[in-house]
Design a protein around this motif. Structure first.
Motif, PDB file in Angstrom:
ATOM      1  N   GLY A   1       0.825  -7.574  -1.276  1.00 55.44           N
ATOM      2  CA  GLY A   1       0.048  -7.346  -0.156  1.00 55.44           C
ATOM      3  C   GLY A   1       0.669  -6.435   0.841  1.00 55.44           C
ATOM      4  N   ASN A   2       0.682  -7.128   2.214  1.00 56.42           N
ATOM      5  CA  ASN A   2       0.774  -6.285   3.377  1.00 56.42           C
ATOM      6  C   ASN A   2       2.355  -5.746   3.326  1.00 56.42           C
ATOM      7  OD1 ASN A   2      -1.716  -6.097   4.490  1.00 56.42           O
ATOM      8  ND2 ASN A   2      -1.428  -8.381   5.649  1.00 56.42           N
ATOM      9  N   LEU A   3       3.337  -6.645   2.749  1.00 53.72           N
ATOM     10  CA  LEU A   3       4.890  -6.306   2.867  1.00 53.72           C
ATOM     11  C   LEU A   3       4.916  -4.899   1.954  1.00 53.72           C
ATOM     12  CD1 LEU A   3       7.450  -6.825   3.851  1.00 53.72           C
ATOM     13  CD2 LEU A   3       8.036  -8.161   1.749  1.00 53.72           C
TER      14      LEU A   3
ATOM     15  N   ILE B   1       1.368  -7.538  10.583  1.00 49.86           N
ATOM     16  CA  ILE B   1       2.606  -7.950  11.111  1.00 49.86           C
ATOM     17  C   ILE B   1       3.785  -7.426  10.415  1.00 49.86           C
ATOM     18  CG2 ILE B   1       2.668 -10.122   9.835  1.00 49.86           C
ATOM     19  CD1 ILE B   1       3.919 -11.442  12.061  1.00 49.86           C
ATOM     20  N   LYS B   2       3.685  -6.900   9.224  1.00 50.74           N
ATOM     21  CA  LYS B   2       4.726  -6.459   8.306  1.00 50.74           C
ATOM     22  C   LYS B   2       5.078  -5.060   8.609  1.00 50.74           C
ATOM     23  CE  LYS B   2       4.319  -9.710   5.133  1.00 50.74           C
ATOM     24  NZ  LYS B   2       3.225 -10.659   5.589  1.00 50.74           N
ATOM     25  N   ALA B   3       4.246  -4.403   9.655  1.00 49.76           N
ATOM     26  CA  ALA B   3       4.905  -3.235  10.150  1.00 49.76           C
ATOM     27  C   ALA B   3       5.966  -3.345  11.129  1.00 49.76           C
ATOM     28  CB  ALA B   3       3.539  -2.506  10.949  1.00 49.76           C
TER      29      ALA B   3
ATOM     30  N   VAL C   1       5.732 -16.932   3.498  1.00 46.62           N
ATOM     31  CA  VAL C   1       7.021 -17.323   2.923  1.00 46.62           C
ATOM     32  C   VAL C   1       8.121 -17.674   4.294  1.00 46.62           C
ATOM     33  CG1 VAL C   1       8.109 -15.102   2.989  1.00 46.62           C
ATOM     34  CG2 VAL C   1       8.956 -16.631   1.380  1.00 46.62           C
ATOM     35  N   GLY C   2       7.655 -17.139   5.337  1.00 48.90           N
ATOM     36  CA  GLY C   2       8.210 -17.586   6.718  1.00 48.90           C
ATOM     37  C   GLY C   2       8.974 -16.478   7.468  1.00 48.90           C
ATOM     38  N   GLY C   3       9.392 -15.360   6.888  1.00 46.08           N
ATOM     39  CA  GLY C   3       9.844 -14.554   7.845  1.00 46.08           C
ATOM     40  C   GLY C   3       9.335 -13.805   8.758  1.00 46.08           C
TER      41      GLY C   3
HETATM   42  C1  LIG Z   1       2.618 -11.637   5.460  1.00 41.42           C
HETATM   43  C2  LIG Z   1       1.657 -12.025   6.188  1.00 41.42           C
HETATM   44  C3  LIG Z   1       1.749 -13.419   7.154  1.00 41.42           C
HETATM   45  C4  LIG Z   1       3.251 -14.290   7.037  1.00 41.42           C
HETATM   46  O1  LIG Z   1       4.214 -13.553   6.966  1.00 41.42           O
HETATM   47  P1  LIG Z   1       5.356 -14.338   5.956  1.00 41.42           P
HETATM   48  O2  LIG Z   1       6.548 -13.657   6.242  1.00 41.42           O
HETATM   49  O3  LIG Z   1       5.043 -14.382   4.652  1.00 41.42           O
HETATM   50  O4  LIG Z   1       5.406 -15.858   6.516  1.00 41.42           O
HETATM   51  C5  LIG Z   1       0.780 -13.710   7.873  1.00 41.42           C
HETATM   52  N1  LIG Z   1      -0.422 -13.165   7.831  1.00 41.42           N
HETATM   53  C6  LIG Z   1      -0.454 -11.818   7.219  1.00 41.42           C
HETATM   54  C7  LIG Z   1      -1.730 -11.126   7.455  1.00 41.42           C
HETATM   55  C8  LIG Z   1       0.407 -11.435   6.408  1.00 41.42           C
HETATM   56  O5  LIG Z   1       0.217 -10.239   5.865  1.00 41.42           O
END
Ligand SMILES: *Cc1c(COP(=O)(O)O)cnc(C)c1O
Length: 434
Positions: free
Chosen positions: A167-169, A115-117, A278-280
């Motif tokens: 992680g993903n961010l 989802i961070k993409a 964190v919610g974003g």
């Molecule tokens: C970051 C993330 C979330 C949650 O997103 P937030 O912005 O931190 O609330 C959920 N699932 C995965 C796999 C993520 O990497």
């Protein structure tokens, strides 16, 4: 938590007792309102989403060139019916799910497989555009594929981007920033997975490790960035740009539902289940969905039983002034994307009128569901990404109106998975209780 003590909270909010006992619970938000009324309480609007969506369109020719696995430069994921998984859930929970069950496959998003993409890449692109415009670097064609030329890379090499993330961010910001030519640093705690550090370093990203925990890494990253005017710090807790990047998903999903002839209205409600750290990410997506689809889309955040920071923050209305530790919880979870002790106050406050509720999931449940989804549908998600999967169960068991309608659609947001190396994924699949 100086204003009210823990025992006073328990009198006011008896559900907190079960939260403290690490039970799987559902909290329904008493402050949820109609979209039109909610919009009066925020400075954010549809125009912000349109602005973000237009910006992503402008960058499509560039992304198509440097990331050919995107759909002509658009970063989007499939919306997939999962009927076999629905049967598995019905069997496992001895419950009938009358509506449809869909999975939003952000595990398969191009570039960074989570989802961070959406938010992460959007924020980096916006920053790059701002720099290019203020340096008057764009030629008259306004064709953004010129971002992939030495003239742009030379400009970006003089600028820094920093983020604190385990992680993903970090993966999204790192990969996108390095591709544009930025000098990019990801601040990580030492316990972050080795494969993530290796992958980032292989792309030319600087990885700084801290012996302390994640919040220390973020704090230190922020401090260093603030001391340097050429550095842009991506602030996971407070960034409107991240939020808007996520929010663009709303209109995209609305279009995908339409393609699949799925109506959303009073007689055909849509329930959406979003894993929340964190919610974003989940906040931005839910905000976008409410604006695109209106009052008959009902959004829920899903959190681990050991880290329900958003649930506690919204329930008490204290947001980032309370942490899971204040309620005796250890914030230890295998769902590493969701291991957050204090929620974003920006997101919690913004979502107050828009969110239908929050619920929690045990770690063991995540691993059981990971295996069931892989076996039944051959779709592989990371543990965090399965938190949405018990949403239909929670909601159907509750007294929420029309959750058990045969005309309802349940949409589980599969937030990540494709970046996880195969051997790591296998160990998740074979996970047994420790
Ligand atoms: C970051 C993330 C979330 C949650 O997103 P937030 O912005 O931190 O609330 C959920 N699932 C995965 C796999 C993520 O990497």
């Amino acid at each position: 938590m100086n204003k009210i003590t823990q025992s006073e909270w328990l009198v006011k909010l008896p559900l907190l007792q079960s939260v403290m006992e690490q039970k799987e619970v559902l909290w329904c938000n008493p402050s949820v309102e109609l979209v039109a009324a909610g919009l009066l309480k925020t400075r954010l609007s549809k125009f912000d989403i349109v602005d973000a969506s237009d910006r992503l369109e402008r960058f499509a020719p560039y992304l198509a060139k440097v990331f050919p696995d995107t759909d002509k430069g658009i970063i989007e994921s499939p919306l997939t019916p999962i009927p076999k998984m629905k049967q598995e859930l019905e069997k496992a929970y001895a419950i009938h799910i009358p509506g449809k069950l869909l999975l939003k496959q952000d595990n398969a998003l191009p570039i960074s497989g989570s989802i961070k993409a959406r938010g992460g890449i959007y924020e980096v692109l916006k920053h790059a555009e701002t720099l290019a415009v203020s340096s008057e670097l764009l030629d008259s064609t306004k064709d953004y594929s010129q971002f992939d030329t030495p003239r742009f890379r030379e400009l970006f090499a003089k600028h820094k981007i920093a983020v604190g993330s385990t992680g993903n961010l970090g993966l999204s910001i790192g990969i996108m920033s390095a591709k544009l030519g930025f000098n990019v640093t990801v601040h990580m705690s030492a316990d972050a997975k080795q494969w993530k550090k290796d992958l980032l370093r292989s792309k030319g990203v600087q990885v700084v490790e801290y012996i302390d925990d994640y919040s220390k890494a973020v704090e230190e990253g922020r401090r260093q960035a603030e001391a340097d005017p050429s550095c842009h710090f991506v602030d996971d807790e407070n960034s409107t740009d991240l939020f808007m990047g996520y929010a663009v998903a709303g209109e995209r999903v609305a279009a995908q539902l339409k393609e699949q002839n799925i109506t959303v209205d009073e007689a055909h409600p849509l329930f959406v289940y979003l894993p929340c750290g964190v919610g974003g990410g989940p906040g931005g997506v839910a905000f976008g969905l409410k604006l695109a689809l209106g009052d008959h889309v009902h959004c829920f955040f899903a959190e681990p039983t050991h880290s329900p920071c958003m649930m506690i923050g919204m329930m008490t209305g204290m947001h980032d002034q309370v942490s899971v530790a204040d309620f005796g919880l250890d914030n230890k979870t295998a769902a590493d994307g969701l291991a957050v002790g204090t929620a974003s106050a920006f997101v919690g406050k913004t979502m107050e009128p828009f969110l239908t509720g929050c619920y929690t999931v045990e770690d063991q449940t995540l691993f059981t569901l990971l295996k069931e989804l892989a076996d039944s549908e051959d779709i592989w998600l990371e543990p965090s990404a399965l938190a949405g999967m018990t949403g239909p169960i929670q909601v159907i068991k509750s007294t929420l109106p029309s959750a058990d309608s045969k005309n309802a659609t349940h949409l589980v947001w599969g937030t990540g998975g494709n970046m996880v190396p195969e051997d790591e994924m296998k160990s998740y699949y074979h996970y047994t209780r420790k």
